[in-house]
Design a protein around this motif. Structure first.
Motif, PDB file in Angstrom:
ATOM      1  N   HIS A 165      -2.008   7.611  -4.240  1.00 49.72           N
ATOM      2  CA  HIS A 165      -1.371   6.525  -4.998  1.00 49.72           C
ATOM      3  C   HIS A 165      -2.317   5.324  -5.115  1.00 49.72           C
ATOM      4  O   HIS A 165      -2.477   4.746  -6.196  1.00 49.72           O
ATOM      5  CB  HIS A 165      -0.071   6.119  -4.307  1.00 49.72           C
ATOM      6  N   ARG A 184       2.655  12.721   3.586  1.00 50.36           N
ATOM      7  CA  ARG A 184       2.931  11.344   3.152  1.00 50.36           C
ATOM      8  C   ARG A 184       1.647  10.528   3.105  1.00 50.36           C
ATOM      9  O   ARG A 184       1.433   9.739   2.178  1.00 50.36           O
ATOM     10  CB  ARG A 184       3.932  10.680   4.101  1.00 50.36           C
ATOM     11  N   THR A 185       0.810  10.694   4.116  1.00 51.58           N
ATOM     12  CA  THR A 185      -0.457   9.960   4.140  1.00 51.58           C
ATOM     13  C   THR A 185      -1.323  10.319   2.947  1.00 51.58           C
ATOM     14  O   THR A 185      -1.888   9.444   2.272  1.00 51.58           O
ATOM     15  CB  THR A 185      -1.222  10.258   5.447  1.00 51.58           C
ATOM     16  N   ASN A 201       0.796  -1.235   0.000  1.00 50.13           N
ATOM     17  CA  ASN A 201       0.000   0.000   0.000  1.00 50.13           C
ATOM     18  C   ASN A 201       0.822   1.275   0.000  1.00 50.13           C
ATOM     19  O   ASN A 201       0.282   2.345  -0.279  1.00 50.13           O
ATOM     20  CB  ASN A 201      -0.921   0.034   1.231  1.00 50.13           C
ATOM     21  N   ILE A 202       2.090   1.196   0.351  1.00 49.17           N
ATOM     22  CA  ILE A 202       2.863   2.397   0.637  1.00 49.17           C
ATOM     23  C   ILE A 202       3.825   2.731  -0.509  1.00 49.17           C
ATOM     24  O   ILE A 202       4.612   1.892  -0.933  1.00 49.17           O
ATOM     25  CB  ILE A 202       3.650   2.230   1.954  1.00 49.17           C
ATOM     26  N   SER A 203       3.729   3.965  -0.974  1.00 48.12           N
ATOM     27  CA  SER A 203       4.669   4.465  -1.982  1.00 48.12           C
ATOM     28  C   SER A 203       5.580   5.537  -1.393  1.00 48.12           C
ATOM     29  O   SER A 203       6.681   5.758  -1.876  1.00 48.12           O
ATOM     30  CB  SER A 203       3.904   5.036  -3.184  1.00 48.12           C
ATOM     31  N   HIS A 204       5.113   6.232  -0.350  1.00 47.53           N
ATOM     32  CA  HIS A 204       5.893   7.277   0.324  1.00 47.53           C
ATOM     33  C   HIS A 204       6.160   6.810   1.760  1.00 47.53           C
ATOM     34  O   HIS A 204       5.276   6.861   2.610  1.00 47.53           O
ATOM     35  CB  HIS A 204       5.140   8.602   0.323  1.00 47.53           C
ATOM     36  N   ASN A 220       0.083   8.727  -0.185  1.00 46.92           N
ATOM     37  CA  ASN A 220      -0.178   7.290  -0.237  1.00 46.92           C
ATOM     38  C   ASN A 220      -1.631   6.997  -0.586  1.00 46.92           C
ATOM     39  O   ASN A 220      -1.924   6.058  -1.337  1.00 46.92           O
ATOM     40  CB  ASN A 220       0.183   6.641   1.108  1.00 46.92           C
ATOM     41  N   THR A 227       7.527   3.580   9.181  1.00 47.60           N
ATOM     42  CA  THR A 227       6.369   3.022   8.478  1.00 47.60           C
ATOM     43  C   THR A 227       6.131   1.566   8.874  1.00 47.60           C
ATOM     44  O   THR A 227       7.032   0.735   8.812  1.00 47.60           O
ATOM     45  CB  THR A 227       6.574   3.102   6.958  1.00 47.60           C
ATOM     46  N   THR A 254       2.591   7.522   8.044  1.00 46.41           N
ATOM     47  CA  THR A 254       2.395   7.472   6.588  1.00 46.41           C
ATOM     48  C   THR A 254       1.009   6.955   6.211  1.00 46.41           C
ATOM     49  O   THR A 254       0.729   6.759   5.034  1.00 46.41           O
ATOM     50  CB  THR A 254       3.461   6.575   5.935  1.00 46.41           C
TER      51      THR A 254
END
Length: 470
Positions: free
Chosen positions: A315, A308-309, A244-247, A312, A252, A280
């Protein structure tokens, strides 16, 4: 050959693909592999330590089979037939998947390296069930694409076309491989690197494959836990916890750990779920995707964390839109002071968050003030009698002391001990008692009493000015 000491959980492998293992108990293994018949295979999975039972429950719920929990923490094993392999992609609690080729419950390691090394060639023999001898013109294509269920189900046609083209090719492609050893136990006469090197040498000698640490076609796993040895083939190139996370931020959480925390509090339809220290956004994002009948509010007091959240979330929304799914997610993001939340009293059903450990974020000294303040504010916004909180922290002493100062607003129900980046941490499931906020002992509403005192002084000053004016 690559190695991971003392039971490390992550196991990278070939491109997030899935294919059958050949069960070590199958007597008709070789014929099944060559004829393409449906067989039952054993899949191994690494999971967040502490949440093995949660992962086993998910396997039972989504695949309908019983999972076996390994003695080595952080692993489960379950059987599945090769025609239902796509179902493993429904699992949200597993980090990595691998196919079990052979298991040894009581492998007798020798006392010296020289005596142990020659046995590596014997341990290679189970791999012969998956691949014919090097002189054979073709290798079984056991790795159908795993990007989606649709692609997986259409794999047989793709396999047959690949086999046809392979037979027409003048030369068979030389397979590239690497061996990864995950070892736990202090009574071995060898290191993980040495085990991976010797086993990899035996694989290379027998199959005439080429060792390549980065651009490999196959990753062979050698999992050693005391006297237990499991040989497997990795099915995931990158751990599924990154889904799920790109940033990323400095702390994290794994999406798989987030899923375990969410299952612990059992979200229900229409629940309002709050993450007051979202970082995040890993927890609310996992919840909004998997438990999408609830609504999530993610907040933090740092601008960068909020950004960041948001990134994400965008994204994931874009990825869903590209796949033709509805891009919307039941989640909102706010910047706030976590000790003075802009949320109505008794309006939140579940609070779930990763509290600062005082290691990479914050400090142990600050936690002694922060924990009581945020736990008090969480108690204010959480529904009395029915509200729950799932809180992760490694600062166990500070957390226990803070809970004891809450005047009975929170009650501990359960604790799951987990490994987070090598740190021994606890996931605490708390129940919001029926105690009324503000009517418990002084230390519960001490900070709010200070605010009220300041307000009273302001009122007295205004009253004095009005009186003098008259």
């Amino acid at each position: 050959m690559s190695s991971q000491e003392d039971g490390a959980a992550e196991q990278p492998g070939p491109d997030t693909t899935v294919g059958p293992s050949i069960s070590s108990s199958s007597s008709s293994l070789e014929s099944d592999a060559t004829t393409g018949d449906i067989i039952t295979v054993t899949i191994g999975a690494t999971v967040p330590t502490g949440f093995e039972h949660t992962a086993a429950e998910e396997v039972k719920e989504k695949i309908g089979v019983d999972a076996r929990i390994s003695k080595d923490r952080g692993r489960i094993y379950f059987p599945i037939s090769t025609d239902k392999l796509f179902q493993v992609h429904l699992l949200r609690s597993v980090d990595n998947l691998f196919v079990v080729v052979e298991e040894y419950d009581d492998y007798q390691f020798k006392q010296s390296k020289e005596e142990t090394a020659p046995k590596s060639s014997l341990m290679v023999s189970p791999l012969m069930r998956l691949w014919p001898t090097p002189s054979s013109k073709s290798h079984p294509k056991w790795r159908p694409s795993a990007e989606s269920q649709a692609k997986t189900e259409s794999a047989p046609e793709a396999e047959s076309s690949q086999q046809d083209s392979g037979e027409a090719a003048p030369e068979a492609k030389v397979m590239k491989f690497r061996v990864t050893c995950n070892r736990a136990g202090d009574k071995h006469s060898f290191s993980s690197n040495e085990a991976a090197r010797d086993f990899g040498g035996a694989v290379q000698e027998f199959f005439q494959w080429k060792a390549d640490m980065t651009k490999f076609d196959i990753e062979v796993l050698l999992n050693i836990h005391n006297v237990e040895v499991v040989i497997g083939i990795a099915l995931t190139e990158e751990s599924l916890h990154r889904r799920n996370i790109s940033h990323f931020g400095p702390t994290t959480l794994r999406s798989t750990l987030c899923y375990g925390m969410l299952r612990l509090c059992k979200p229900q339809a229409s629940d309002i779920i709050l993450d007051p220290m979202c970082g995040t956004g890993a927890i609310p994002l996992e919840g909004a995707i998997e438990f999408n009948s609830s609504f999530y509010v993610a907040g933090d007091n740092y601008d960068m964390a909020v950004n960041r959240t948001v990134n994400n979330i965008c994204h994931i929304q874009k990825r869903r839109a590209d796949k033709g799914s509805a891009p919307g997610l039941p989640i909102d993001t706010v910047r706030w002071d976590l000790c003075n939340l802009p949320i109505r009293t008794s309006s939140v059903d579940i609070i779930i968050t990763d509290m600062p450990f005082g290691k990479r974020m914050g400090s142990r000294k600050k936690n002694w003030d922060l924990y009581p303040s945020c736990l008090r504010e969480m108690a204010r916004v959480c529904r009395p009698g029915s509200g729950k909180a799932v809180l992760l922290t490694q600062d166990k002493k500070c957390f226990s002391k803070a809970i004891s100062r809450m005047g009975g607003l929170w009650r501990k129900l359960h604790t799951v001990w987990v490994n987070v980046g090598g740190l021994h941490a606890g996931v605490y499931l708390l129940k919001r008692t029926g105690a009324v906020f503000g009517q418990t002992p002084e230390d519960v509403y001490e900070s709010r009493g200070t605010v009220n005192a300041q307000g009273d002084e302001k009122d007295d000053k205004e009253l004095s000015e009005v009186t003098s004016g008259v």
